[in-house]
Design a protein around this motif. Structure first.
Motif, mmCIF file in Angstrom:
data_model
loop_
_atom_site.group_PDB
_atom_site.id
_atom_site.type_symbol
_atom_site.label_atom_id
_atom_site.label_comp_id
_atom_site.label_asym_id
_atom_site.label_seq_id
_atom_site.Cartn_x
_atom_site.Cartn_y
_atom_site.Cartn_z
ATOM 1 N N LYS A 95 42.928 60.346 51.138
ATOM 2 C CA LYS A 95 43.761 60.315 49.945
ATOM 3 C C LYS A 95 45.047 59.526 50.194
ATOM 4 C CE LYS A 95 45.919 63.362 46.538
ATOM 5 N NZ LYS A 95 46.160 64.775 46.148
ATOM 6 N N LYS A 96 45.653 59.740 51.357
ATOM 7 C CA LYS A 96 46.893 59.022 51.680
ATOM 8 C C LYS A 96 46.638 57.529 51.836
ATOM 9 C CE LYS A 96 49.151 62.968 53.904
ATOM 10 N NZ LYS A 96 49.627 63.546 55.175
ATOM 11 N N LYS A 97 45.494 57.170 52.449
ATOM 12 C CA LYS A 97 45.167 55.748 52.576
ATOM 13 C C LYS A 97 44.969 55.102 51.217
ATOM 14 C CE LYS A 97 43.059 55.911 57.194
ATOM 15 N NZ LYS A 97 41.812 55.705 57.960
ATOM 16 N N ARG A 98 44.292 55.838 50.306
ATOM 17 C CA ARG A 98 44.067 55.290 48.969
ATOM 18 C C ARG A 98 45.398 55.108 48.239
ATOM 19 N NH1 ARG A 98 41.201 59.014 47.318
ATOM 20 N NH2 ARG A 98 42.662 60.156 45.973
ATOM 21 N N ASN A 99 46.303 56.083 48.353
ATOM 22 C CA ASN A 99 47.613 55.960 47.721
ATOM 23 C C ASN A 99 48.409 54.799 48.303
ATOM 24 O OD1 ASN A 99 47.024 58.184 46.154
ATOM 25 N ND2 ASN A 99 48.089 59.631 47.482
ATOM 26 N N ARG A 100 48.256 54.613 49.631
ATOM 27 C CA ARG A 100 48.974 53.507 50.271
ATOM 28 C C ARG A 100 48.448 52.157 49.780
ATOM 29 N NH1 ARG A 100 48.229 50.779 55.147
ATOM 30 N NH2 ARG A 100 46.512 52.164 55.682
ATOM 31 N N ARG A 101 47.124 52.052 49.626
ATOM 32 C CA ARG A 101 46.552 50.799 49.132
ATOM 33 C C ARG A 101 47.023 50.508 47.705
ATOM 34 N NH1 ARG A 101 41.791 52.750 51.725
ATOM 35 N NH2 ARG A 101 41.014 53.481 49.717
ATOM 36 N N ILE A 102 47.094 51.570 46.891
ATOM 37 C CA ILE A 102 47.561 51.382 45.515
ATOM 38 C C ILE A 102 49.016 50.922 45.500
ATOM 39 C CG2 ILE A 102 48.084 52.589 43.350
ATOM 40 C CD1 ILE A 102 45.667 54.383 43.922
ATOM 41 N N ALA A 103 49.845 51.564 46.348
ATOM 42 C CA ALA A 103 51.259 51.198 46.394
ATOM 43 C C ALA A 103 51.442 49.763 46.865
ATOM 44 C CB ALA A 103 52.018 52.164 47.315
ATOM 45 N N VAL A 104 50.680 49.354 47.888
ATOM 46 C CA VAL A 104 50.778 47.977 48.389
ATOM 47 C C VAL A 104 50.336 46.984 47.319
ATOM 48 C CG1 VAL A 104 49.850 46.344 50.072
ATOM 49 C CG2 VAL A 104 50.535 48.628 50.810
ATOM 50 N N SER A 105 49.284 47.322 46.577
ATOM 51 C CA SER A 105 48.799 46.432 45.525
ATOM 52 C C SER A 105 49.833 46.268 44.412
ATOM 53 C CB SER A 105 47.490 46.978 44.937
ATOM 54 O OG SER A 105 46.498 47.084 45.938
ATOM 55 N N VAL A 106 50.434 47.400 44.005
ATOM 56 C CA VAL A 106 51.457 47.330 42.960
ATOM 57 C C VAL A 106 52.651 46.516 43.431
ATOM 58 C CG1 VAL A 106 53.098 48.702 41.616
ATOM 59 C CG2 VAL A 106 50.738 49.488 41.886
ATOM 60 N N ALA A 107 53.075 46.726 44.678
ATOM 61 C CA ALA A 107 54.211 45.976 45.216
ATOM 62 C C ALA A 107 53.902 44.486 45.272
ATOM 63 C CB ALA A 107 54.575 46.498 46.603
ATOM 64 N N ALA A 108 52.663 44.139 45.653
ATOM 65 C CA ALA A 108 52.273 42.734 45.723
ATOM 66 C C ALA A 108 52.291 42.088 44.344
ATOM 67 C CB ALA A 108 50.887 42.611 46.350
ATOM 68 N N VAL A 109 51.785 42.824 43.331
ATOM 69 C CA VAL A 109 51.782 42.285 41.969
ATOM 70 C C VAL A 109 53.210 42.072 41.463
ATOM 71 C CG1 VAL A 109 51.192 42.809 39.573
ATOM 72 C CG2 VAL A 109 49.534 43.242 41.382
ATOM 73 N N LEU A 110 54.067 43.066 41.703
ATOM 74 C CA LEU A 110 55.461 42.925 41.280
ATOM 75 C C LEU A 110 56.146 41.767 41.994
ATOM 76 C CD1 LEU A 110 56.591 46.676 41.127
ATOM 77 C CD2 LEU A 110 56.142 45.150 39.210
ATOM 78 N N PHE A 111 55.858 41.624 43.291
ATOM 79 C CA PHE A 111 56.462 40.544 44.060
ATOM 80 C C PHE A 111 56.016 39.177 43.530
ATOM 81 C CE2 PHE A 111 56.288 37.580 47.679
ATOM 82 C CZ PHE A 111 57.632 37.557 48.017
ATOM 83 N N LEU A 112 54.718 39.045 43.246
ATOM 84 C CA LEU A 112 54.205 37.783 42.710
ATOM 85 C C LEU A 112 54.792 37.495 41.330
ATOM 86 C CD1 LEU A 112 50.442 37.963 43.772
ATOM 87 C CD2 LEU A 112 52.227 36.481 44.722
ATOM 88 N N LEU A 113 54.932 38.554 40.511
ATOM 89 C CA LEU A 113 55.491 38.374 39.180
ATOM 90 C C LEU A 113 56.937 37.904 39.249
ATOM 91 C CD1 LEU A 113 55.145 38.697 36.121
ATOM 92 C CD2 LEU A 113 55.861 41.064 36.359
ATOM 93 N N ILE A 114 57.726 38.559 40.118
ATOM 94 C CA ILE A 114 59.127 38.157 40.269
ATOM 95 C C ILE A 114 59.219 36.752 40.854
ATOM 96 C CG2 ILE A 114 61.290 38.695 41.460
ATOM 97 C CD1 ILE A 114 60.492 41.644 41.315
#
Length: 542
Positions: free
Chosen positions: A325-344
């Motif tokens: 569960k923690k690994k899945r949450n970490r992958r989701i957080a990394v994906s969201v951060a990557a999308v936000l970073f690319l958007l900015i």
């Protein structure tokens, strides 16, 4: 009768009648740029009356360069008070002197509004020596280089923040995934960690009690195997008593009562905003620790090998699920951060290469740009008909309730159509009037009344310019345009508005087109130009 007809042009206001107490006049209605002209206010009052004239720096869009002392003339036991203001303006155009509030015996009286024209100074080009126009000097702009450096700096900061977040997350993950050998070891370690946070010393009493009771409940659930986390305090105590009997635990009544007191205290802190004293908090912590240790020592240790194996396997499976569960949450957080970073990053890139206006108009969005680029509609409105091309279909509005009864009796037919509102980014209104009796209409005076209408709706510091206007078919009318200030209800600040008004009078009928939008909006300017170029007038039907 003409005055009543002009009042019909107000469309959005009602007639106001008041007793005239103050006479208003100006020494000239046509003036040159920078020259002074005088506004004179005159009133006749009793000798005991108290009259207060305002001390003004500006009157509308005109600057007050001199406020003259009040002249007093005594006549037949009454006093005639005369107040003069020296006004000027440094830009050509037609300006409106708005009404001024005068207090006579603490009662307010309004002066009349007047208009004045300010003209440019004529220059004799025959006597003035002329010079050749200089060539355009190219200037290297450092703006593009500056944006590149800003983009690189933002990119570095973004990568640094992402790396910091990832490393901190990994460190936290290692701490959270630490496997304890027994529930008592886990509870003891978490209690020590809680004390190191010093939550209640920082005023976070609610958070402290929440973690403290969670540690106790989690221990009871893992060690004694009852649903402590989901149970209320009463349900937990009942379940604990039943489990102690079932498991033959040698736990004292005092231990259970101390645990119950702390849990109830925590409930009061969390839900009733209770604030225990410092020594009470320390005692509650000690009671929880003592209760956990007492409960652990009272659990029988005789466990068969099979039961021990099953218990270890259950704990191992639970730990595996938690890790997944923690690994899945970490992958989701990394994906969201990557999308936000690319958007900015993409936004900053477009700002650096295309400019901020391009990003604002094409990524964020611009309401008037969407109007301009949308599908336009050409329709005919009212009678006398006005054929016009607009970005949206105009909707019929009813303005008869806002007209004075005296003027409404002269109207045979009135129709009004609009898009938006007076305070929107773009406002367009088409109105037509047909009178019962044929009357010659002075369009210039009608323009003055329309300007007074805008002032009654909150327009301030109006700058008015007026000129003739001809449609494509050669029908002549009057055009007024300029700017005014109005209060934005959302931001509570003043904003500049640009307006254009067209008036046509034919066959005893009146046709009016009004456009309002924020000053400096290039897309709104293009819309206005396209709308006005499309105006065609229809003959009045009998």
């Amino acid at each position: 009768m003409k005055k009543q007809l002009y009042l019909l042009l107000l469309l959005l206001s009602t007639a106001v009648f008041a007793q005239k107490k103050v006479e208003t006049s100006i020494d000239t209605t046509k003036n040159k740029i920078g020259a002074e002209f005088k506004l004179t206010l005159k009133t006749t009052v009793e000798s005991s009356a108290k009259v207060v004239f305002p001390n003004l720096k500006n009157i509308g869009a005109l600057e007050v360069i001199q406020s003259y002392p009040v002249d007093t003339v005594k006549s037949s036991g009454r006093y005639e008070l005369i107040k003069k203001y020296g006004l000027t303006q440094f830009d050509s155009g037609r300006y409106v002197i708005p009404s001024i509030k005068i207090f006579i015996n603490s009662k307010p009286y309004m002066t009349d509004s007047l208009s004045v024209e300010v003209a440019n100074v004529q220059v004799d080009t025959l006597k003035q020596k002329m010079y050749d126009i200089k060539d355009i000097v190219p200037v290297k702009s450092s703006m593009s280089v500056w944006w590149k450096y800003l983009f690189i700096l933002a990119l570095i900061l973004g990568i640094g923040a992402l790396v910091y977040w990832f490393v901190k997350k990994q460190q936290k993950k290692k701490i959270e995934q630490e496997v304890y050998k027994t529930p008592i070891e886990k509870a003891t370690s978490l209690l020590n960690t809680l004390e190191q946070k010093e939550l209640w010393q920082k005023g976070e009493v609610k958070a402290y009690y929440s973690e403290l009771t969670d540690i106790a409940r989690n221990y009871i659930e893992e060690a004694i195997e009852i649903p402590a986390m989901e149970s209320t305090t009463s349900e937990l105590i009942v379940g604990l008593r039943a489990a102690s009997v079932k498991k033959k635990m040698t736990v004292s009544q005092e231990t259970i009562e101390n645990l119950e007191r702390v849990l109830k205290q925590a409930d009061l802190v969390k839900f009733a905003k209770s604030k225990p004293l410092d020594y009470e908090i320390t005692e509650d912590r000690n009671k929880i620790q003592k209760a956990i240790l007492t409960l652990d020592s009272s659990i029988p240790v005789e466990v068969t090998l099979e039961e021990d194996t099953l218990l270890n396997e259950a704990q191992r499976q639970k730990q595996i699920q938690m890790q997944l569960k923690k690994k899945r949450n970490r992958r989701i957080a990394v994906s969201v951060a990557a999308v936000l970073f690319l958007l900015i990053g993409t936004t900053l890139f477009f700002i650096a290469t295309k400019g901020f206006d391009y990003v604002k108009d094409n990524i964020i969005g611009h309401p008037t740009k969407e109007l301009l680029e949308g599908e336009w509609v050409k329709s005919t409105y009212g009678n006398p008909g006005v054929s016009i091309e607009t970005p949206k279909v105009l909707k019929r509005i009813d303005l008869t309730k806002s007209l004075p009864k005296e003027g409404l009796a002269l109207v045979k037919e009135m129709q009004s159509f609009a898009y938006g509102s007076f305070t929107d980014n773009f406002y367009l209104m088409v109105s037509t009037l047909k009178y019962k009796q044929e009357t010659e209409i002075d369009l210039k005076k009608s323009i003055d009344v329309t300007i007074q209408t805008l002032e009654s709706q909150g327009a301030q510091n109006m700058i008015v310019k007026q000129e003739d206007f001809d449609t494509g078919e050669g029908i002549s009318g009057q055009k007024a345009y300029g700017t005014f200030s109005q209060m934005n209800k959302d931001s509570k600040s003043s904003e500049k508005v640009y307006y254009e008004i067209l008036l046509f009078g034919q066959d005893g009928g009146l046709q009016q087109i009004m456009i309002l939008h924020k000053e400096g909006d290039t897309y709104a300017n293009e819309i206005s130009e396209r709308v006005l170029n499309s105006v065609e007038l229809k003959q009045l039907s009998k």
